[in-house]
Structure formats: structure tokens, C-alpha cells
Design an enzyme around this catalytic site. Structure first.
Site, PDB file in Angstrom:
ATOM      1  CG  PHE A 196     -42.263 -35.144 -13.713  1.00  0.00           C
ATOM      2  CD1 PHE A 196     -43.123 -34.362 -14.473  1.00  0.00           C
ATOM      3  CD2 PHE A 196     -40.908 -35.029 -13.926  1.00  0.00           C
ATOM      4  CE1 PHE A 196     -42.631 -33.484 -15.421  1.00  0.00           C
ATOM      5  CE2 PHE A 196     -40.407 -34.146 -14.881  1.00  0.00           C
ATOM      6  CZ  PHE A 196     -41.274 -33.374 -15.627  1.00  0.00           C
ATOM      7  CE1 TYR A 200     -40.336 -25.864 -14.712  1.00  0.00           C
ATOM      8  CE2 TYR A 200     -38.326 -25.728 -13.439  1.00  0.00           C
ATOM      9  CZ  TYR A 200     -39.234 -26.472 -14.163  1.00  0.00           C
ATOM     10  OH  TYR A 200     -39.035 -27.822 -14.316  1.00  0.00           O
ATOM     11  CE  LYS A 201     -43.330 -27.991 -13.677  1.00  0.00           C
ATOM     12  NZ  LYS A 201     -42.943 -29.285 -13.124  1.00  0.00           N
ATOM     13  NE  ARG A 233     -49.391 -30.409 -18.609  1.00  0.00           N
ATOM     14  CZ  ARG A 233     -48.232 -30.396 -17.936  1.00  0.00           C
ATOM     15  NH1 ARG A 233     -48.031 -31.242 -16.954  1.00  0.00           N
ATOM     16  NH2 ARG A 233     -47.290 -29.563 -18.274  1.00  0.00           N
ATOM     17  CG  ASP A 246     -42.203 -33.277  -7.223  1.00  0.00           C
ATOM     18  OD1 ASP A 246     -42.540 -32.082  -7.251  1.00  0.00           O
ATOM     19  OD2 ASP A 246     -41.483 -33.805  -8.099  1.00  0.00           O
TER      20      ASP A 246
HETATM   21  C1  LIG Z   1     -41.770 -29.933 -13.465  1.00  0.00           C
HETATM   22  C2  LIG Z   1     -41.500 -31.088 -12.577  1.00  0.00           C
HETATM   23  C3  LIG Z   1     -40.194 -31.436 -12.209  1.00  0.00           C
HETATM   24  C4  LIG Z   1     -39.038 -30.674 -12.796  1.00  0.00           C
HETATM   25  O1  LIG Z   1     -37.820 -31.039 -12.279  1.00  0.00           O
HETATM   26  P1  LIG Z   1     -36.523 -30.165 -12.545  1.00  0.00           P
HETATM   27  O2  LIG Z   1     -35.431 -31.062 -12.184  1.00  0.00           O
HETATM   28  O3  LIG Z   1     -36.605 -28.954 -11.674  1.00  0.00           O
HETATM   29  O4  LIG Z   1     -36.522 -29.804 -14.001  1.00  0.00           O
HETATM   30  C5  LIG Z   1     -40.031 -32.492 -11.327  1.00  0.00           C
HETATM   31  N1  LIG Z   1     -41.082 -33.176 -10.817  1.00  0.00           N
HETATM   32  C6  LIG Z   1     -42.345 -32.867 -11.172  1.00  0.00           C
HETATM   33  C7  LIG Z   1     -43.491 -33.631 -10.581  1.00  0.00           C
HETATM   34  C8  LIG Z   1     -42.586 -31.826 -12.060  1.00  0.00           C
HETATM   35  O5  LIG Z   1     -43.831 -31.534 -12.431  1.00  0.00           O
END
Ligand SMILES: *Cc1c(COP(=O)(O)O)cnc(C)c1O
Length: 411
Positions: free
Chosen positions: A124, A221-222, A370, A196
């Protein structure tokens, strides 16, 4: 015929009733719980009470009276069993991005003779940006990000790597790493790990303590359904407590914030990772949302999303109209999270057309559709209807309509 199969799968679903705990609009099939979890009904009541009874009546006294000040720890304790952690190691604060920055800097302190952060090229982006920013700040003689593809990871973990930073489940294709194996490998080569868990906490069984993981972060939030912008969580293994001081020093991470001392003295354990004043509305929402998990066996969640995605794939194969949607996720259900990704040059427009038909999935640039399978809310019958809607879109090339081509700000 297949509708009968869906009905049967639904009637065998031990999680069927959980859907009633969520507020979802009528007629919507929500295949996006991996991006923004749906609203648990109790969150509405909780926020109403925080607003009207707490903030509205007790004002600043609420920090003590309603224990607002303890929420980051309390929420962390609720997340702990979901990720296989015992007490005192999980804290809920800030965003994943910020927490990664704090953790990466801490890892470099713990490995002063090593400068390399190893990650995966399709991680990510925010995870990579955090490492790039740190490299810029510290200079590349002190910090260097190296990215490789997933096949090269094992050989790239050498004795110059300070920390291996990976996403458990890849956000694009849903491929899942073996945390236990890679953590052991990193440790054998003297490196630390940061996992992560944004796309795995709440859907895959996790045993961070047992797997000896050093650090982890994850998303509120996921799959945890904490609401838009809910704070992230971080995990600091007990053995690293009080071994370093994370660099984003701030008053809430101080040992005694209300002494207002001039010098920073870190709180013990995970507490030093707090930065500024916690966002109470968001934390209260996440705290309440987590109660949905109280009596849920994560193993059941995994079994259900596996069944959901396999059922979805099986149905897709029945329709020649869908053959151009190419599966890029691992075919082996044991090697992926709760999502499937399909590539198609018109993925964006297909996603928009599907949404207009009531089926919410998402698009990831440049060409991925997705589909997320939230086991707490989805029903097999919905997948049946969702696939049929997709067949209509593909068969009639409905996605070609200009209104579906226009890119929105958030995709
Ligand atoms: C959704 C997601 C994030 C989001 O990071 P924020 O800083 O909380 O917005 C980070 N890493 C991964 C792998 C994600 O899927």
C-alpha cells in the site's frame, strides 16, 4: 438452481443473524466492507449518548467521568483478542500512516547498525511513503528503503535489514503472506518485523504473540467497522517495551501529561505511542463497533468469507459474459484475504455501472475491480443477485455510457 444453493448456504450460515446488527440501506449489496465497514446500529446510539449525555451535559468533566482519557487503551484491549495479543500491547491512536512512521523510526533505533527497511513494491503506497519520508529525514546513510517483489522477499532479508515491513494481505490482489514464516525468517537474520493488518484484522485468525511478531498496525474503519477515519491500532510486543523512545513525542505519550513538565518522559509500554488528544467521537464509534466481535469466532469469519468468495467465483465461471474479467487474486482460497480482484480495461466504468445497479464494490487504479466479502453482513443470495447484475452490465456493455467514465475524486 443456483438460487437454491444460495438459500442453502444462507441457512447453514452460523453468522446469518449478525447482519441484523448493521444498518444497511434497502436494496444495496455491499461488497466493500474491506474499504469502509458498514455502520453497526449500536454505534448510532453510542454516538448519540456521547454527544448529548457526555459532551452536551458533562462537558470537559467527561474526560474523567466518562473515562474518555482511557479510550485509546480500552479500545486497544478490545482489539487485542482479535489479533492474538494479550493485554497491554495494543493501543488505538492516529492513522496507520502515522503509526508506521513512529514504528519504523523505532525499529531503526533498535537496530543501530542496520539502516535498511525492506518492503514489497506493491505494498500500500502510504506504507512506502512513510519509509521514504523517514529516509529523507534521516538521510540515506542512516535509512534506506528497499522494495522487491513478493517472490524476492525471502532472499532479500539479509543481515543489513533492520526491519521487514509488509502488509499481511495485499490491498490490490488480496494475496496473503505467511506471517509466522516470514517473521521467523526475519528474526533468524536479525531483522525486526512490522505487519500491516489493514486487510486482515477482523477476517483472518491472527496470533501475533504466538508468532513472536515485533510490531503491527491495522485499520479501524475496514473490517472492524469503526466508521470513516476511525483511528488505527498498533501492537508493540511486550519484549520491546521501554527499549526505545519513538520520535513523535507529544503530551499524550508523556508519562504524566497533566504535570505539564518541560521535558518529555515517555509513558511506559505502548502508551508512549500516543501523540495528541484522542478523537473521542471516532474512538467511541470504534469501541462500540468492536462489541459485534465479542462473541464471534474469527475462525468462523474466515470460513464464511472463503465460502463467499468461492461461491462468487464459481458463479462467475458459469457466465461466458464475464470471461473478460480476469482474476488476479490467488486461486487458492487459503492464500488470500476476504477479497477478489479482477482486471479489465474498463474496470472503473464497470464498477460505477454496478454501483448504479445497487452493487457497491470498488476500483483500484489502473484497471482493477475489487470485490470484498465481509462475512458479518453478506448473504449468499446477495452474491447471486450481484453476479446477475454484473452479467447484464457486461453483456449489454452498459459500462460504455459516458456517465460511468467520469472519474470521481475518491475511487
Ligand atoms: C487502508 C490502508 C491504510 C490506511 O492508512 P491510514 O493512514 O489509516 O489512512 C494503510 N495501509 C494499508 C495496507 C491499508 O490497506
Amino acid at each position: 438452481m443456483s438460487l437454491d444453493k444460495a438459500t442453502k448456504l444462507d441457512s447453514n450460515d452460523g453468522l446469518f443473524a449478525k447482519r441484523e446488527l448493521f444498518s444497511l440501506p434497502e436494496g444495496i449489496i455491499y461488497l466493500n466492507g474491506n474499504s469502509l465497514g458498514p455502520l453497526p446500529i449500536n454505534v448510532r446510539h453510542r454516538l448519540d449518548s456521547v454527544l448529548n449525555e457526555q459532551w452536551g451535559k458533562d462537558l470537559i468533566g467527561s474526560w474523567n467521568k466518562h473515562e474518555w482519557i482511557d479510550l485509546p487503551r480500552k479500545v486497544g484491549e478490545k482489539i487485542a483478542p482479535i489479533i492474538g495479543a494479550t493485554s497491554g500491547q495494543v493501543l488505538c491512536c492516529d492513522s496507520v500512516s502515522l503509526n508506521l512512521f513512529k514504528l519504523l523510526a523505532s525499529c531503526l533505533q533498535l537496530r543501530p547498525n542496520r539502516k535498511r527497511i525492506l518492503s514489497q513494491e506493491d505494498n500500500f503506497p502510504t506504507d512506502l511513503y512513510a519509509a521514504q519520508g523517514l529516509q529523507q529525514l534521516l538521510g540515506s546513510s542512516n535509512c534506506q528503503l528497499e522494495v522487491v517483489n513478493s517472490r524476492e522477499l525471502v532472499s532479500a532479508v539479509d543481515d543489513e535489514v533492520a526491519v521487514l515491513m509488509l502488509s499481511h494481505v495485499n490491498f490490490r490482489d488480496g494475496a496473503a503472506h505467511d506471517i509466522e514464516y516470514l517473521t521467523r525468517l526475519a528474526h533468524e537474520r536479525g531483522a525486526l518485523v512490522i505487519w500491516d493488518l489493514a486487510h486482515s484484522a477482523g477476517i483472518l485468525p491472527l496470533s501475533l504473540d504466538e508468532w513472536n511478531v515485533d510490531f503491527a498496525v491495522g485499520c479501524g474503519y475496514k473490517y472492524l467497522n469503526g466508521g470513516p477515519g476511525a483511528p488505527s491500532f498498533l501492537y508493540i510486543n511486550n519484549r520491546h517495551h521501554d527499549q526505545f523512545v519513538q520520535p513523535l513525542q507529544a503530551w499524550m505519550g508523556h508519562k504524566a501529561p497533566f504535570n505539564f513538565d518541560q521535558e518529555f518522559v515517555p509513558a511506559e509500554g505502548a502508551g508512549q505511542f500516543m501523540t495528541g488528544t484522542p478523537p473521542i467521537l471516532s474512538l467511541a464509534a470504534l469501541d462500540e463497533a468492536l462489541d459485534v466481535f465479542a462473541d464471534v469466532d474469527i475462525q468462523l469469519l474466515q470460513e464464511k468469507h472463503m465460502l463467499l468468495s468461492e461461491y462468487f467465483l464459481g458463479m462467475m465461471e458459469e457466465y461466458p459474459e464475464l470471461k473478460d474479467l480476469e482474476l488476479i487474486s490467488p486461486k487458492n482460497v487459503n492464500k488470500r484475504g476476504a477479497q477478489l480482484s479482477f482486471s479489465h480495461p474498463e474496470a472503473y466504468a464497470i464498477c460505477r455501472a454496478w454501483a448504479e445497479a445497487g452493487v457497491i464494490a470498488d476500483f483500484r487504479s489502473p484497471n482493477l475491480l475489487r470485490v470484498g466479502f465481509s462475512p458479518l453482513v453478506l448473504r449468499f443470495k446477495e452474491l447471486e443477485m450481484g453476479v446477475k447484475a454484473l452479467v447484464e452490465i457486461m453483456d449489454g456493455e452498459l459500462f460504455a455510457e459516458p456517465r460511468f467514465q467520469q472519474r470521481l475524486k475518491v475511487t
